[in-house]
Design a protein around this motif. Structure first.
Motif, PDB file in Angstrom:
ATOM      1  N   SER A  13      25.670   6.850 -64.366  1.00  0.00           N
ATOM      2  CA  SER A  13      26.805   7.453 -65.069  1.00  0.00           C
ATOM      3  C   SER A  13      28.070   6.640 -64.956  1.00  0.00           C
ATOM      4  O   SER A  13      29.008   6.822 -65.701  1.00  0.00           O
ATOM      5  CB  SER A  13      27.073   8.857 -64.508  1.00  0.00           C
ATOM      6  N   GLU A  14      28.113   5.699 -63.984  1.00  0.00           N
ATOM      7  CA  GLU A  14      29.327   4.925 -63.778  1.00  0.00           C
ATOM      8  C   GLU A  14      29.237   3.533 -64.360  1.00  0.00           C
ATOM      9  O   GLU A  14      30.228   2.830 -64.477  1.00  0.00           O
ATOM     10  CB  GLU A  14      29.626   4.800 -62.275  1.00  0.00           C
ATOM     11  N   ARG A  15      28.028   3.093 -64.697  1.00  0.00           N
ATOM     12  CA  ARG A  15      27.880   1.719 -65.158  1.00  0.00           C
ATOM     13  C   ARG A  15      28.637   1.500 -66.452  1.00  0.00           C
ATOM     14  O   ARG A  15      28.557   2.285 -67.388  1.00  0.00           O
ATOM     15  CB  ARG A  15      26.403   1.390 -65.362  1.00  0.00           C
ATOM     16  N   GLY A  16      29.374   0.386 -66.492  1.00  0.00           N
ATOM     17  CA  GLY A  16      30.078   0.017 -67.702  1.00  0.00           C
ATOM     18  C   GLY A  16      31.294   0.862 -68.013  1.00  0.00           C
ATOM     19  O   GLY A  16      31.846   0.794 -69.094  1.00  0.00           O
ATOM     20  N   ARG A  17      31.769   1.685 -67.045  1.00  0.00           N
ATOM     21  CA  ARG A  17      32.900   2.546 -67.356  1.00  0.00           C
ATOM     22  C   ARG A  17      34.192   1.769 -67.248  1.00  0.00           C
ATOM     23  O   ARG A  17      34.955   1.879 -66.301  1.00  0.00           O
ATOM     24  CB  ARG A  17      32.929   3.746 -66.402  1.00  0.00           C
ATOM     25  N   THR A  18      34.439   0.933 -68.212  1.00  0.00           N
ATOM     26  CA  THR A  18      35.672   0.169 -68.269  1.00  0.00           C
ATOM     27  C   THR A  18      36.765   1.053 -68.830  1.00  0.00           C
ATOM     28  O   THR A  18      36.544   2.194 -69.200  1.00  0.00           O
ATOM     29  CB  THR A  18      35.485  -1.057 -69.167  1.00  0.00           C
ATOM     30  N   GLY A  19      37.991   0.480 -68.918  1.00  0.00           N
ATOM     31  CA  GLY A  19      39.115   1.266 -69.424  1.00  0.00           C
ATOM     32  C   GLY A  19      38.862   1.818 -70.795  1.00  0.00           C
ATOM     33  O   GLY A  19      39.190   2.948 -71.118  1.00  0.00           O
ATOM     34  N   ALA A  73      42.222  -9.281 -67.326  1.00  0.00           N
ATOM     35  CA  ALA A  73      42.698  -9.075 -65.983  1.00  0.00           C
ATOM     36  C   ALA A  73      41.712  -8.250 -65.203  1.00  0.00           C
ATOM     37  O   ALA A  73      41.196  -7.280 -65.684  1.00  0.00           O
ATOM     38  CB  ALA A  73      44.044  -8.367 -65.998  1.00  0.00           C
ATOM     39  N   VAL A  74      41.450  -8.649 -63.997  1.00  0.00           N
ATOM     40  CA  VAL A  74      40.640  -7.885 -63.058  1.00  0.00           C
ATOM     41  C   VAL A  74      41.070  -8.335 -61.685  1.00  0.00           C
ATOM     42  O   VAL A  74      41.320  -9.493 -61.456  1.00  0.00           O
ATOM     43  CB  VAL A  74      39.127  -8.132 -63.263  1.00  0.00           C
ATOM     44  N   SER A  75      41.201  -7.408 -60.763  1.00  0.00           N
ATOM     45  CA  SER A  75      41.764  -7.760 -59.467  1.00  0.00           C
ATOM     46  C   SER A  75      40.732  -8.282 -58.494  1.00  0.00           C
ATOM     47  O   SER A  75      41.074  -8.873 -57.485  1.00  0.00           O
ATOM     48  CB  SER A  75      42.436  -6.531 -58.856  1.00  0.00           C
ATOM     49  N   THR A  76      39.459  -8.031 -58.799  1.00  0.00           N
ATOM     50  CA  THR A  76      38.423  -8.434 -57.859  1.00  0.00           C
ATOM     51  C   THR A  76      37.534  -9.486 -58.456  1.00  0.00           C
ATOM     52  O   THR A  76      37.035  -9.325 -59.535  1.00  0.00           O
ATOM     53  CB  THR A  76      37.558  -7.226 -57.474  1.00  0.00           C
ATOM     54  N   VAL A  77      37.344 -10.588 -57.779  1.00  0.00           N
ATOM     55  CA  VAL A  77      36.455 -11.646 -58.215  1.00  0.00           C
ATOM     56  C   VAL A  77      35.276 -11.663 -57.256  1.00  0.00           C
ATOM     57  O   VAL A  77      35.427 -11.372 -56.076  1.00  0.00           O
ATOM     58  CB  VAL A  77      37.164 -13.014 -58.195  1.00  0.00           C
ATOM     59  N   ILE A  78      34.097 -11.972 -57.767  1.00  0.00           N
ATOM     60  CA  ILE A  78      32.923 -12.003 -56.897  1.00  0.00           C
ATOM     61  C   ILE A  78      33.181 -12.917 -55.709  1.00  0.00           C
ATOM     62  O   ILE A  78      33.573 -14.050 -55.858  1.00  0.00           O
ATOM     63  CB  ILE A  78      31.686 -12.485 -57.669  1.00  0.00           C
ATOM     64  N   SER A  79      32.977 -12.368 -54.537  1.00  0.00           N
ATOM     65  CA  SER A  79      33.158 -13.142 -53.323  1.00  0.00           C
ATOM     66  C   SER A  79      31.811 -13.710 -52.909  1.00  0.00           C
ATOM     67  O   SER A  79      30.895 -12.970 -52.595  1.00  0.00           O
ATOM     68  CB  SER A  79      33.708 -12.243 -52.209  1.00  0.00           C
ATOM     69  N   LEU A  80      31.703 -15.013 -52.958  1.00  0.00           N
ATOM     70  CA  LEU A  80      30.433 -15.646 -52.631  1.00  0.00           C
ATOM     71  C   LEU A  80      30.411 -15.980 -51.146  1.00  0.00           C
ATOM     72  O   LEU A  80      30.969 -16.982 -50.719  1.00  0.00           O
ATOM     73  CB  LEU A  80      30.246 -16.922 -53.448  1.00  0.00           C
ATOM     74  N   ALA A 366      36.828   0.716 -62.952  1.00  0.00           N
ATOM     75  CA  ALA A 366      36.380   1.453 -61.772  1.00  0.00           C
ATOM     76  C   ALA A 366      35.085   0.912 -61.196  1.00  0.00           C
ATOM     77  O   ALA A 366      34.772   1.162 -60.031  1.00  0.00           O
ATOM     78  CB  ALA A 366      36.226   2.933 -62.116  1.00  0.00           C
ATOM     79  N   THR A 367      34.297   0.215 -61.987  1.00  0.00           N
ATOM     80  CA  THR A 367      32.998  -0.246 -61.524  1.00  0.00           C
ATOM     81  C   THR A 367      32.956  -1.762 -61.428  1.00  0.00           C
ATOM     82  O   THR A 367      33.717  -2.471 -62.094  1.00  0.00           O
ATOM     83  CB  THR A 367      31.879   0.201 -62.483  1.00  0.00           C
ATOM     84  N   MET A 368      32.031  -2.240 -60.600  1.00  0.00           N
ATOM     85  CA  MET A 368      31.863  -3.680 -60.470  1.00  0.00           C
ATOM     86  C   MET A 368      31.382  -4.286 -61.771  1.00  0.00           C
ATOM     87  O   MET A 368      31.792  -5.384 -62.162  1.00  0.00           O
ATOM     88  CB  MET A 368      30.864  -3.979 -59.345  1.00  0.00           C
ATOM     89  N   GLU A 369      30.529  -3.583 -62.481  1.00  0.00           N
ATOM     90  CA  GLU A 369      30.044  -4.091 -63.766  1.00  0.00           C
ATOM     91  C   GLU A 369      31.200  -4.267 -64.744  1.00  0.00           C
ATOM     92  O   GLU A 369      31.289  -5.272 -65.453  1.00  0.00           O
ATOM     93  CB  GLU A 369      29.007  -3.152 -64.359  1.00  0.00           C
ATOM     94  N   GLY A 370      32.088  -3.275 -64.779  1.00  0.00           N
ATOM     95  CA  GLY A 370      33.241  -3.376 -65.659  1.00  0.00           C
ATOM     96  C   GLY A 370      34.125  -4.554 -65.305  1.00  0.00           C
ATOM     97  O   GLY A 370      34.661  -5.236 -66.180  1.00  0.00           O
ATOM     98  N   GLN A 371      34.275  -4.818 -64.021  1.00  0.00           N
ATOM     99  CA  GLN A 371      35.090  -5.939 -63.577  1.00  0.00           C
ATOM    100  C   GLN A 371      34.456  -7.271 -63.957  1.00  0.00           C
ATOM    101  O   GLN A 371      35.147  -8.215 -64.354  1.00  0.00           O
ATOM    102  CB  GLN A 371      35.298  -5.856 -62.068  1.00  0.00           C
ATOM    103  N   VAL A 372      33.143  -7.347 -63.854  1.00  0.00           N
ATOM    104  CA  VAL A 372      32.446  -8.569 -64.254  1.00  0.00           C
ATOM    105  C   VAL A 372      32.629  -8.820 -65.745  1.00  0.00           C
ATOM    106  O   VAL A 372      32.926  -9.934 -66.180  1.00  0.00           O
ATOM    107  CB  VAL A 372      30.949  -8.469 -63.892  1.00  0.00           C
TER     108      VAL A 372
END
Length: 406
Positions: A13-19, A73-80, A366-372
């Motif tokens: 239910s949360e996947r892809g929940r972008t703005g 804009a996204v505040s979180t970048v994948i941390s490798l 709200a989701t990592m997928e949305g941020q990606v």
């Protein structure tokens, strides 16, 4: 690669929940997977400011035809958290055998052939094949294997570096852990591109170039219904409250046609969007007074909206046919990283003072997928600017506006 796992662990239910989807509910479920230049799109401008060349300030965010995030804009970048050759295995929440192993155990990664990668998939319960590995290389999910020669006669099978072998296993693990039961290949492509944007060691630019080609080929592959919903949402945001049904419908049809044909008729588009945004007649002997949309970062004109859409369409076309070389991609990535960080400051400040109706638009997904999705699509806008396509499109659109004003 923690964020890769987070993306797979999120509830369905949360996947892809972008703005944009928070505003439109379930109408656009999964639409961002192959986000077309005219889906319901969130433009977050960074670095290049459309018609206003030289203005490097963070510009508005708004639903427009042009890209899921033309300049994002996204505040979180994948941390490798990559230790060369070592990887922490996943916790017990994974449904696959590999992910259920003790988190304290580690796997030491060495270079491996395609057959070795196939064997690595077995603990995950995945029936991989060398043909699948070859397809992943072609699509940009993996780098090209490197030649190896250990004897004077003949050559040995090509091998993948340790980090690529690890990447193959992690992507498979993410795919197997998805609550959806299956993650589309294009979603894995975005994860690879996100890694390339954030880090210089795992995914190198030759691989990323192929991944961008695969990503670009998937852009715009949506149903007629979703295309119509996207156009209608764009119209809703651009329309003045007094715009008539006829003006709204005319704008929607032109937007849908432009997305379906991937061809933008600047004269028609400028006409219908201007009438939609400023639905009043020009006074005799006076230029038409055109309304700009108020945003937390300043006004946004119809001309800027059209220019960004055209520039991003052109960028996607070039990526699709691999017309952009590795040097240009690396240069754009360097610019993107800098402007991205600057945008975070502007966005945070706007949210603190209150962004009003645009708060949901500029908020971090709200989701990592949305941020990606945001991060990947944001780079396309930066690339469009670095290639000079935004400036060129802006001049074309301005010429149309001037001609109409005579």
């Amino acid at each position: 690669m923690e964020q890769v796992e987070q993306c797979a662990n999120q509830p369905t239910s949360e996947r892809g929940r972008t703005g944009k989807e928070r505003r439109l509910g379930n109408a656009l479920e999964d639409s961002t997977a192959g986000a077309p230049p005219l889906d319901v799109l969130v433009v977050r401008t960074v670095g290049h400011d459309g018609l206003h060349s030289g203005d490097g300030s963070a510009a508005p965010a708004l639903l427009v035809p042009g890209w899921d995030t033309v300049r994002g804009a996204v505040s979180t970048v994948i941390s490798l958290t990559v230790e060369h050759g070592r990887m922490q295995l996943s916790g017990p929440e994974s449904r696959c055998k590999f992910g259920a192993m003790n988190g304290d155990q580690t796997t030491v990664w060495a270079e491996g052939t395609s057959a070795d990668l196939v064997a690595d998939a077995l603990p995950l319960g995945v029936k991989a094949s060398t043909r699948m590995v070859t397809a992943w290389v072609e699509e940009g999910l993996l780098a090209n294997p490197e030649p190896r020669k250990t004897s004077a006669h003949g050559s040995d099978p090509r091998v993948f570096p340790p980090l690529q072998r690890k990447l193959f296993t992690k992507l498979l693990e993410v795919r197997e852990r998805s609550p959806l039961g299956r993650i589309p290949q294009r979603a894995l492509i975005r994860l690879v591109l996100h890694m390339w944007l954030a880090d210089d060691t795992v995914v190198l630019t030759p691989q990323a170039r192929r991944a961008w080609r695969t990503h670009a080929r998937a852009v715009g592959q949506v149903t007629t219904t979703k295309r119509s919903e996207g156009a209608r949402a764009v119209v809703d945001q651009l329309a003045h409250p007094s715009a008539s049904f006829k003006q709204r419908r005319a704008a929607q049809l032109v937007l849908e046609e432009g997305e379906r044909t991937q061809q933008i008729d600047l004269d028609r588009l400028t006409s219908v969007l201007t009438e939609l945004c400023s639905p009043w007649p020009a006074q005799p002997g006076s230029p038409r007074i055109e309304r700009a949309l108020p945003t937390p970062f300043g006004p946004l004109t119809v001309q800027q909206v059209i220019a960004m859409w055209k520039a991003t369409q052109q960028t996607i076309r070039r990526l699709r046919y691999e017309e952009i070389d590795e040097t240009a991609l690396d240069r754009a990535r360097a610019v993107h990283r800098q402007t991205w960080a600057e945008y975070q400051v502007h966005r945070s400040a706007a949210l603190v003072v209150g962004a009003g109706a645009f708060a949901s638009t500029i908020a971090v997904p709200a989701t990592m997928e949305g941020q990606v999705i945001e991060q990947v699509n944001a780079f396309v806008g930066t690339l469009a600017g670095e290639l000079g396509l935004i400036e060129a499109a802006s001049h074309e659109v301005e010429a149309v506006r001037t001609r109409r004003a005579r």
